[in-house]
Design a protein around this motif. Sequence first.
Motif, PDB file in Angstrom:
ATOM      1  N   CYS A  54       0.838  -1.198   0.000  1.00  0.00           N
ATOM      2  CA  CYS A  54       0.000   0.000   0.000  1.00  0.00           C
ATOM      3  C   CYS A  54       0.874   1.249   0.000  1.00  0.00           C
ATOM      4  N   ASP A  55       1.952   1.212   0.770  1.00  0.00           N
ATOM      5  CA  ASP A  55       2.876   2.348   0.789  1.00  0.00           C
ATOM      6  C   ASP A  55       3.460   2.603  -0.598  1.00  0.00           C
ATOM      7  N   VAL A  56       3.809   1.541  -1.301  1.00  0.00           N
ATOM      8  CA  VAL A  56       4.346   1.684  -2.654  1.00  0.00           C
ATOM      9  C   VAL A  56       3.276   2.264  -3.577  1.00  0.00           C
ATOM     10  N   MET A  57       2.034   1.777  -3.453  1.00  0.00           N
ATOM     11  CA  MET A  57       0.933   2.317  -4.263  1.00  0.00           C
ATOM     12  C   MET A  57       0.765   3.817  -4.015  1.00  0.00           C
ATOM     13  N   LYS A  58       0.710   4.197  -2.744  1.00  0.00           N
ATOM     14  CA  LYS A  58       0.536   5.608  -2.401  1.00  0.00           C
ATOM     15  C   LYS A  58       1.669   6.447  -2.965  1.00  0.00           C
ATOM     16  N   ARG A  59       2.902   5.971  -2.806  1.00  0.00           N
ATOM     17  CA  ARG A  59       4.052   6.731  -3.298  1.00  0.00           C
ATOM     18  C   ARG A  59       4.026   6.893  -4.817  1.00  0.00           C
ATOM     19  N   LEU A  60       3.546   5.885  -5.524  1.00  0.00           N
ATOM     20  CA  LEU A  60       3.420   5.996  -6.976  1.00  0.00           C
ATOM     21  C   LEU A  60       2.432   7.105  -7.325  1.00  0.00           C
ATOM     22  N   PHE A  61       1.279   7.098  -6.686  1.00  0.00           N
ATOM     23  CA  PHE A  61       0.294   8.153  -6.935  1.00  0.00           C
ATOM     24  C   PHE A  61       0.834   9.524  -6.537  1.00  0.00           C
ATOM     25  N   TYR A  62       1.473   9.616  -5.359  1.00  0.00           N
ATOM     26  CA  TYR A  62       2.014  10.896  -4.900  1.00  0.00           C
ATOM     27  C   TYR A  62       3.032  11.440  -5.901  1.00  0.00           C
ATOM     28  N   SER A  63       3.841  10.551  -6.487  1.00  0.00           N
ATOM     29  CA  SER A  63       4.887  10.993  -7.408  1.00  0.00           C
ATOM     30  C   SER A  63       4.321  11.630  -8.672  1.00  0.00           C
ATOM     31  N   SER A 110      -0.666  -4.891 -10.944  1.00  0.00           N
ATOM     32  CA  SER A 110      -1.530  -4.334 -11.990  1.00  0.00           C
ATOM     33  C   SER A 110      -1.370  -2.821 -12.099  1.00  0.00           C
ATOM     34  N   LEU A 111      -1.243  -2.162 -10.951  1.00  0.00           N
ATOM     35  CA  LEU A 111      -1.072  -0.710 -10.957  1.00  0.00           C
ATOM     36  C   LEU A 111       0.252  -0.320 -11.616  1.00  0.00           C
ATOM     37  N   VAL A 112       1.328  -1.007 -11.266  1.00  0.00           N
ATOM     38  CA  VAL A 112       2.637  -0.715 -11.858  1.00  0.00           C
ATOM     39  C   VAL A 112       2.610  -1.004 -13.353  1.00  0.00           C
ATOM     40  N   ALA A 113       1.986  -2.090 -13.757  1.00  0.00           N
ATOM     41  CA  ALA A 113       1.883  -2.411 -15.187  1.00  0.00           C
ATOM     42  C   ALA A 113       1.116  -1.324 -15.934  1.00  0.00           C
ATOM     43  N   LEU A 114       0.045  -0.819 -15.331  1.00  0.00           N
ATOM     44  CA  LEU A 114      -0.732   0.263 -15.943  1.00  0.00           C
ATOM     45  C   LEU A 114       0.129   1.508 -16.095  1.00  0.00           C
ATOM     46  N   HIS A 115       0.931   1.794 -15.088  1.00  0.00           N
ATOM     47  CA  HIS A 115       1.817   2.960 -15.139  1.00  0.00           C
ATOM     48  C   HIS A 115       2.917   2.780 -16.183  1.00  0.00           C
ATOM     49  N   LEU A 116       3.553   1.617 -16.191  1.00  0.00           N
ATOM     50  CA  LEU A 116       4.640   1.382 -17.147  1.00  0.00           C
ATOM     51  C   LEU A 116       4.157   1.351 -18.592  1.00  0.00           C
ATOM     52  N   SER A 117       2.912   0.988 -18.792  1.00  0.00           N
ATOM     53  CA  SER A 117       2.354   0.980 -20.151  1.00  0.00           C
ATOM     54  C   SER A 117       1.992   2.381 -20.619  1.00  0.00           C
ATOM     55  N   GLY A 118       2.064   3.360 -19.716  1.00  0.00           N
ATOM     56  CA  GLY A 118       1.743   4.738 -20.066  1.00  0.00           C
ATOM     57  C   GLY A 118       0.264   5.070 -19.956  1.00  0.00           C
ATOM     58  N   CYS A 119      -0.526   4.148 -19.423  1.00  0.00           N
ATOM     59  CA  CYS A 119      -1.978   4.349 -19.367  1.00  0.00           C
ATOM     60  C   CYS A 119      -2.475   4.953 -18.055  1.00  0.00           C
TER      61      CYS A 119
END
Length: 135
Positions: A54-63, A110-119
């Motif tokens: 969850c911390d990693v998810m939050k940090r991705l969104f915060y970034s 899934s969230l990281v894959a969505l981000h890495l795909s540019g979506c």
Amino acid sequence: MQGLRSDAEFTLQLSPTTASPLAITISESTHTTIQRLITESPVVIFSRSECYMCDVMKRLFYSIGVYPTVIELEEDEIADLAAFNCHGGGGDDVAPVVFIGGSFVGGLESLVALHLSGCLVSRLVEIGVLQGVVL
């Protein structure tokens, strides 16, 4: 919540306010509360206590400038979340999960894959969470 605190410099009076949309009430089942939070929050993460993913998810969104609603579920509430998991996973696969614009995205992978795909950014712009981003 009511209380009174008095110091030499100030007095603080706390009184009940109107219910927050994130409020969980006894009259509402956990399933109904989860459904309401998914539809009312543009980005919501359902997490377990002390969850590093969850911390990693939050940090991705915060970034990228997004501050998701994070709901920490008790172990007995995790089963209610499983009903919203489109992949039908159970147990440890259920939380943490993220919903964007009311739609199930999935867990951290899934969230990281969505981000890495540019979506991810385009999806956040589409639902109005990110503004001023040129795609």
